[in-house]
Design a protein around this motif. Structure first.
Motif, PDB file in Angstrom:
ATOM      1  N   GLY A 121      48.553  62.928 -13.128  1.00 14.03           N
ATOM      2  CA  GLY A 121      48.076  62.593 -14.472  1.00 14.03           C
ATOM      3  C   GLY A 121      48.765  63.327 -15.599  1.00 14.03           C
ATOM      4  O   GLY A 121      48.481  63.050 -16.778  1.00 14.03           O
ATOM      5  N   HIS A 122      49.665  64.245 -15.281  1.00  9.99           N
ATOM      6  CA  HIS A 122      50.499  64.846 -16.330  1.00  9.99           C
ATOM      7  C   HIS A 122      51.285  63.767 -17.062  1.00  9.99           C
ATOM      8  O   HIS A 122      51.856  64.019 -18.137  1.00  9.99           O
ATOM      9  CB  HIS A 122      51.449  65.887 -15.729  1.00  9.99           C
ATOM     10  CG  HIS A 122      52.238  65.383 -14.569  1.00  9.99           C
ATOM     11  ND1 HIS A 122      53.358  64.603 -14.719  1.00  9.99           N
ATOM     12  CD2 HIS A 122      52.065  65.528 -13.228  1.00  9.99           C
ATOM     13  CE1 HIS A 122      53.856  64.300 -13.525  1.00  9.99           C
ATOM     14  NE2 HIS A 122      53.081  64.845 -12.604  1.00  9.99           N
ATOM     15  N   THR A 123      51.320  62.559 -16.489  1.00  9.52           N
ATOM     16  CA  THR A 123      52.008  61.450 -17.147  1.00  9.52           C
ATOM     17  C   THR A 123      51.400  61.128 -18.508  1.00  9.52           C
ATOM     18  O   THR A 123      52.041  60.506 -19.358  1.00  9.52           O
ATOM     19  CB  THR A 123      51.996  60.196 -16.248  1.00  9.52           C
ATOM     20  OG1 THR A 123      52.831  59.184 -16.821  1.00  9.52           O
ATOM     21  CG2 THR A 123      50.585  59.628 -16.103  1.00  9.52           C
ATOM     22  N   GLY A 124      50.155  61.569 -18.749  1.00 15.35           N
ATOM     23  CA  GLY A 124      49.568  61.398 -20.071  1.00 15.35           C
ATOM     24  C   GLY A 124      50.377  62.093 -21.159  1.00 15.35           C
ATOM     25  O   GLY A 124      50.415  61.633 -22.312  1.00 15.35           O
ATOM     26  N   VAL A 125      51.041  63.198 -20.814  1.00 20.41           N
ATOM     27  CA  VAL A 125      51.906  63.882 -21.783  1.00 20.41           C
ATOM     28  C   VAL A 125      53.079  62.976 -22.147  1.00 20.41           C
ATOM     29  O   VAL A 125      53.499  62.917 -23.306  1.00 20.41           O
ATOM     30  CB  VAL A 125      52.397  65.222 -21.211  1.00 20.41           C
ATOM     31  CG1 VAL A 125      53.375  65.894 -22.175  1.00 20.41           C
ATOM     32  CG2 VAL A 125      51.228  66.145 -20.922  1.00 20.41           C
ATOM     33  N   ALA A 126      53.605  62.256 -21.158  1.00 21.60           N
ATOM     34  CA  ALA A 126      54.699  61.318 -21.425  1.00 21.60           C
ATOM     35  C   ALA A 126      54.249  60.226 -22.386  1.00 21.60           C
ATOM     36  O   ALA A 126      55.024  59.780 -23.247  1.00 21.60           O
ATOM     37  CB  ALA A 126      55.192  60.703 -20.116  1.00 21.60           C
ATOM     38  N   LEU A 127      53.004  59.778 -22.249  1.00 20.34           N
ATOM     39  CA  LEU A 127      52.485  58.792 -23.194  1.00 20.34           C
ATOM     40  C   LEU A 127      52.430  59.388 -24.598  1.00 20.34           C
ATOM     41  O   LEU A 127      52.804  58.722 -25.576  1.00 20.34           O
ATOM     42  CB  LEU A 127      51.097  58.321 -22.754  1.00 20.34           C
ATOM     43  CG  LEU A 127      50.351  57.391 -23.723  1.00 20.34           C
ATOM     44  CD1 LEU A 127      51.200  56.190 -24.111  1.00 20.34           C
ATOM     45  CD2 LEU A 127      49.027  56.938 -23.113  1.00 20.34           C
TER      46      LEU A 127
ATOM     47  N   LEU B 289      50.311  47.404 -14.927  1.00 16.83           N
ATOM     48  CA  LEU B 289      50.747  47.507 -13.535  1.00 16.83           C
ATOM     49  C   LEU B 289      52.001  48.374 -13.421  1.00 16.83           C
ATOM     50  O   LEU B 289      52.136  49.166 -12.474  1.00 16.83           O
ATOM     51  CB  LEU B 289      51.015  46.114 -12.972  1.00 16.83           C
ATOM     52  CG  LEU B 289      51.515  46.053 -11.526  1.00 16.83           C
ATOM     53  CD1 LEU B 289      50.491  46.668 -10.571  1.00 16.83           C
ATOM     54  CD2 LEU B 289      51.824  44.609 -11.124  1.00 16.83           C
ATOM     55  N   LEU B 290      52.912  48.254 -14.379  1.00 17.79           N
ATOM     56  CA  LEU B 290      54.134  49.054 -14.362  1.00 17.79           C
ATOM     57  C   LEU B 290      53.816  50.533 -14.489  1.00 17.79           C
ATOM     58  O   LEU B 290      54.408  51.374 -13.796  1.00 17.79           O
ATOM     59  CB  LEU B 290      55.050  48.605 -15.504  1.00 17.79           C
ATOM     60  CG  LEU B 290      56.395  49.334 -15.642  1.00 17.79           C
ATOM     61  CD1 LEU B 290      57.213  49.206 -14.365  1.00 17.79           C
ATOM     62  CD2 LEU B 290      57.172  48.792 -16.840  1.00 17.79           C
ATOM     63  N   VAL B 291      52.873  50.886 -15.366  1.00 13.32           N
ATOM     64  CA  VAL B 291      52.461  52.278 -15.533  1.00 13.32           C
ATOM     65  C   VAL B 291      51.868  52.823 -14.238  1.00 13.32           C
ATOM     66  O   VAL B 291      52.195  53.932 -13.788  1.00 13.32           O
ATOM     67  CB  VAL B 291      51.460  52.406 -16.694  1.00 13.32           C
ATOM     68  CG1 VAL B 291      50.771  53.770 -16.672  1.00 13.32           C
ATOM     69  CG2 VAL B 291      52.157  52.197 -18.034  1.00 13.32           C
ATOM     70  N   VAL B 292      50.984  52.042 -13.624  1.00 14.84           N
ATOM     71  CA  VAL B 292      50.364  52.463 -12.367  1.00 14.84           C
ATOM     72  C   VAL B 292      51.424  52.604 -11.280  1.00 14.84           C
ATOM     73  O   VAL B 292      51.412  53.565 -10.494  1.00 14.84           O
ATOM     74  CB  VAL B 292      49.274  51.458 -11.941  1.00 14.84           C
ATOM     75  CG1 VAL B 292      48.758  51.774 -10.535  1.00 14.84           C
ATOM     76  CG2 VAL B 292      48.119  51.478 -12.940  1.00 14.84           C
ATOM     77  N   ALA B 293      52.368  51.655 -11.230  1.00 17.72           N
ATOM     78  CA  ALA B 293      53.422  51.700 -10.213  1.00 17.72           C
ATOM     79  C   ALA B 293      54.332  52.908 -10.401  1.00 17.72           C
ATOM     80  O   ALA B 293      54.771  53.530  -9.422  1.00 17.72           O
ATOM     81  CB  ALA B 293      54.241  50.408 -10.259  1.00 17.72           C
ATOM     82  N   ASP B 294      54.624  53.256 -11.657  1.00 16.31           N
ATOM     83  CA  ASP B 294      55.448  54.443 -11.923  1.00 16.31           C
ATOM     84  C   ASP B 294      54.791  55.700 -11.351  1.00 16.31           C
ATOM     85  O   ASP B 294      55.444  56.530 -10.704  1.00 16.31           O
ATOM     86  CB  ASP B 294      55.654  54.621 -13.429  1.00 16.31           C
ATOM     87  CG  ASP B 294      56.704  53.686 -13.991  1.00 16.31           C
ATOM     88  OD1 ASP B 294      57.480  53.122 -13.203  1.00 16.31           O
ATOM     89  OD2 ASP B 294      56.732  53.499 -15.227  1.00 16.31           O
ATOM     90  N   SER B 295      53.484  55.856 -11.600  1.00 13.40           N
ATOM     91  CA  SER B 295      52.776  57.034 -11.091  1.00 13.40           C
ATOM     92  C   SER B 295      52.677  57.008  -9.570  1.00 13.40           C
ATOM     93  O   SER B 295      52.770  58.052  -8.918  1.00 13.40           O
ATOM     94  CB  SER B 295      51.375  57.104 -11.709  1.00 13.40           C
ATOM     95  OG  SER B 295      51.451  57.315 -13.099  1.00 13.40           O
ATOM     96  N   ALA B 296      52.485  55.811  -9.010  1.00 10.73           N
ATOM     97  CA  ALA B 296      52.434  55.687  -7.551  1.00 10.73           C
ATOM     98  C   ALA B 296      53.779  56.059  -6.932  1.00 10.73           C
ATOM     99  O   ALA B 296      53.837  56.738  -5.894  1.00 10.73           O
ATOM    100  CB  ALA B 296      52.046  54.262  -7.167  1.00 10.73           C
TER     101      ALA B 296
END
Length: 364
Positions: free
Chosen positions: A51-57, A229-236
């Motif tokens: 969930g650190h991907t929130g920083v990327a957002l 879906l792309l966001v979820v796939a990136d994190s997956a």
């Protein structure tokens, strides 16, 4: 958040809320694991476990928003722009920095004051404790502010190809840095080498949105779920290939931030183009979440740490997941209330001092 430089768009505040909430869930998960909680093994839940991907957002959204302002204003006054950004981030950031210095008073050295400009590097005072640890990203953001007016001017002059040239250069710097840094993951995670391309992708998304907003709005019905879906796939993908482990050296991280920001920028464009109104109560709630997102982001780790120190996962029932849900809801609510107080007392008075930093329809 209302601005004198661009007509208010509630969608952007809603995305700020999303970014802050994802980061909160990530750190709650880490604290939960520290309490002996179950590890997430499903890669498709990477939005939580990574969930650190929130920083990327946050970073991608900054690039998008400021480029939209540049397109709207056409001219940005450098001094006024930096004045506004200082009024926006420094009051709360300095508060957090002062707390960090106080906590680490026995280790303080005068040169620690220089970490005001680099909380993302070395042994910054804010990094000694999880209570102030989130401050690292503010220094990265501020370095972007220092160069953005120039980037905006050149993008307006030369178009999207200018940003593509910078992204190509960034890719080279990432590859070159990988060859000489044996712990490259943390470098990519918290420095301009690893993050600057996310601001650039956000800017590029703003340029594309201005040119193709009609097409995006026409097909937003399928584009929005595709972007999600792309966001979820990136994190997956990250969870499967290269989880965030600070002191590792994996080539995937060379392209990680670029893939991440492409996903988020697609979602940003789709959500901004989505014109169907939300229910009033939801629109107001998410708007408030966006307004307090800066306070929420900088305070949430302190709330989580204190809660887990003194309460932990309460044994209210015999069901582990109910107890975990109670802790999650309670810590989120406490963080929300504390952030609302902090926004009102620390942020809002200074935000009222901001001025417009552009002149509409004046060539750069």
């Amino acid at each position: 958040m209302n601005s004198s430089n661009l007509p208010y768009n509630p969608r952007l505040d809603q995305l700020r809320w999303l970014a802050a909430t994802i980061v909160f869930l990530f750190h709650f998960y880490l604290e939960y694991r520290g309490q002996g909680g179950v590890q997430i093994t499903n890669d498709w839940l990477g939005l939580i476990s990574e969930g650190h991907t929130g920083v990327a957002l946050f970073f991608t959204l900054s690039g998008f928003l400021f480029m939209q302002i540049a397109q709207y204003q056409q001219q940005i006054d450098y001094r006024e722009f930096l004045r506004n950004r200082c009024l926006r981030i420094l009051p709360l950031f300095l508060t957090i920095f002062a707390v960090a210095l106080s906590i680490g008073r026995d280790k303080f050295t005068p040169q620690d004051l220089l970490y005001l400009f680099a909380t993302n590097l070395g042994l910054a005072p804010t990094s000694y404790t999880p209570i102030t640890g989130a401050a690292w990203s503010i220094s990265v953001e501020f370095w972007f502010y220092l160069v953005f007016p120039f980037l905006a001017r050149f993008t307006l002059q030369y178009g999207a190809r200018y940003l593509l040239k910078l992204l190509a250069l960034m890719l080279f710097f990432k590859v070159a840095s990988y060859t000489v840094n044996e712990k490259s993951t943390l470098m990519y995670f918290s420095t301009m080498v690893g993050r600057f391309d996310q601001f650039l992708v956000g800017m590029l998304a703003a340029v594309l949105y201005q040119r193709h907003s009609g097409w995006i709005q026409r097909y937003v019905g399928w584009l929005l779920p595709l972007a999600a879906l792309l966001v979820v796939a990136d994190s997956a993908l990250q969870s499967h290939v290269a989880k965030f482990e600070p002191y590792t050296h994996r080539p995937f991280w060379i392209v990680w931030s670029l893939l991440e920001s492409i996903g988020w920028s697609t979602l940003i464009m789709a959500w901004v183009a989505y014109k169907r109104p939300l229910p009033n109560w939801l629109d107001r709630t998410l708007g408030q979440g966006g307004r307090i997102s800066f306070s929420f982001y900088l305070l949430h780790m302190g709330v989580l740490h204190v809660w887990m120190q003194y309460v932990g996962l309460p044994a209210i029932t015999t069901n582990h997941w109910i107890n975990t849900s109670v802790a999650l809801i309670a810590t989120y609510a406490v963080t929300w209330l504390l952030s609302t107080l902090c926004y009102s007392a620390v942020e809002q008075p200074f935000l009222a001092l901001r001025r417009s930093y552009g002149t509409r329809n004046v060539a750069v």
